[in-house]
Design an enzyme around this catalytic site. Structure first.
Site, short mmCIF file in Angstrom:
data_model
loop_
_atom_site.label_atom_id
_atom_site.label_comp_id
_atom_site.label_asym_id
_atom_site.label_seq_id
_atom_site.Cartn_x
_atom_site.Cartn_y
_atom_site.Cartn_z
N SER A 63 35.47 27.08 22.08
CA SER A 63 35.19 26.21 23.23
C SER A 63 33.75 25.69 23.20
CB SER A 63 35.42 26.97 24.54
OG SER A 63 36.70 27.56 24.54
N1 SAM Z 1 37.53 32.29 23.37
C1 SAM Z 1 37.62 31.65 22.09
C2 SAM Z 1 36.32 31.64 21.34
O1 SAM Z 1 35.31 32.13 21.87
O2 SAM Z 1 36.32 31.17 20.19
C3 SAM Z 1 38.21 30.26 22.17
C4 SAM Z 1 39.64 30.32 22.51
S1 SAM Z 1 40.65 28.98 22.04
C5 SAM Z 1 40.12 27.71 23.13
C6 SAM Z 1 42.19 29.59 22.74
C7 SAM Z 1 42.82 30.70 21.93
O3 SAM Z 1 43.91 31.23 22.71
C8 SAM Z 1 43.43 30.26 20.62
O4 SAM Z 1 42.89 31.00 19.57
C9 SAM Z 1 44.93 30.52 20.79
O5 SAM Z 1 45.57 30.91 19.59
C10 SAM Z 1 44.90 31.64 21.80
N2 SAM Z 1 46.16 31.84 22.55
C11 SAM Z 1 47.04 30.93 23.03
N3 SAM Z 1 48.05 31.54 23.67
C12 SAM Z 1 47.80 32.88 23.62
C13 SAM Z 1 48.48 34.04 24.11
N4 SAM Z 1 49.62 33.97 24.81
N5 SAM Z 1 47.93 35.24 23.87
C14 SAM Z 1 46.77 35.36 23.16
N6 SAM Z 1 46.10 34.29 22.67
C15 SAM Z 1 46.59 33.07 22.90
#
Ligand code: SAM
Length: 231
Positions: A63
């Protein structure tokens, strides 16, 4: 090179302070401490301190720093807290949370549990966290975080970094009384970051924080993998 990165990090933090996005000393200190360049892909390292999301593979992103800072401020984190992050991605946000709830040398360190549905990303995040010195303060789990992570519940804070169609009930249930849940809710084009405070009597106070753009939360209490949202 390290010196250049430190100067770029300081410049970014100064900008976020001037813009009124970073408000507290603890968020400022965390963002000055965690090296974002260790959490972005090697070939994008020179963009690590641009205030923008960056691709981390598998269609996912780290993000933008201003959104990370907004969430950290709204989370009202404190030393000693147990936090669940849903959506590990690169591991950067988990490291920042750890820097606040379990600073090095803390006498009452908290802990961060972070859950990621894509195993390859979880594995890379583990390596990033190890290299940056956070492996002992952050536990990375592979799984569907829309269901929370019951083995370590309840949590003082739950921070979701992917957008849900609605508020997943298990996350509210896994929050301690007095706890805070931050979650983006909405479809691809129209999302709002919500702050939900669970009062000590169990009642929920809901606040709209800001419009935002996150990748979808995919899972049992999120979007279905084949949902129109994803195409
Ligand atoms: N917090 C992260 C960072 O600091 O890099 C950025 C997160 S990214 C915007 C969103 C993440 O949520 C992705 O890696 C995606 O694969 C994950 N995601 C989506 N649905 C999910 C779920 N049900 N459980 C766990 N992770 C999930």
């Amino acid at each position: 090179m390290e010196d250049v990165m430190r100067r770029l990090r300081e410049r970014l933090v100064r900008k976020l302070v001037e813009e009124g996005i970073i408000k507290s000393e603890k968020v400022k200190r965390a963002m000055l401490t965690v090296p974002r360049e260790l959490f972005v892909p090697e070939h994008l390292r020179e963009l690590a301190y641009e205030d923008t999301p960056l691709p981390i593979g598998h269609g996912q992103t780290i993000s933008a720093p201003h959104m990370v800072a907004i969430m950290l401020e709204e989370a009202e984190l404190d030393e000693g807290m147990k936090v669940l992050e849903v959506g590990t991605g690169s591991g950067y946000n988990a490291a920042l949370i750890a820097e606040i709830v379990a600073p090095r040398g803390s006498k009452r360190p908290g802990h961060v549990y972070t859950i990621e549905r894509i195993p390859e990303l979880a594995e890379r995040a583990r390596r990033n966290l190890e290299r940056a010195g956070y492996a002992d303060r952050v536990t990375v789990i592979v799984g569907d975080g829309s269901k929370g992570y019951p083995p370590a519940a309840p949590y003082d804070r739950i921070i979701v970094t992917a957008a849900a169609p609605d508020m997943p009930r298990p996350l509210v249930d896994q929050l301690k009384p007095g706890g805070i849940l931050l979650i983006p809710v909405g479809d691809k084009w129209n999302q709002i970051l919500y702050k939900i405070v669970k009062k000590t009597d169990g009642k929920l106070v809901v606040k709209k924080v800001t419009p935002c753009v996150f990748v979808p939360l995919v899972g049992e209490y999120g979007w279905r993998e084949d949902a129109a949202y994803l195409v």
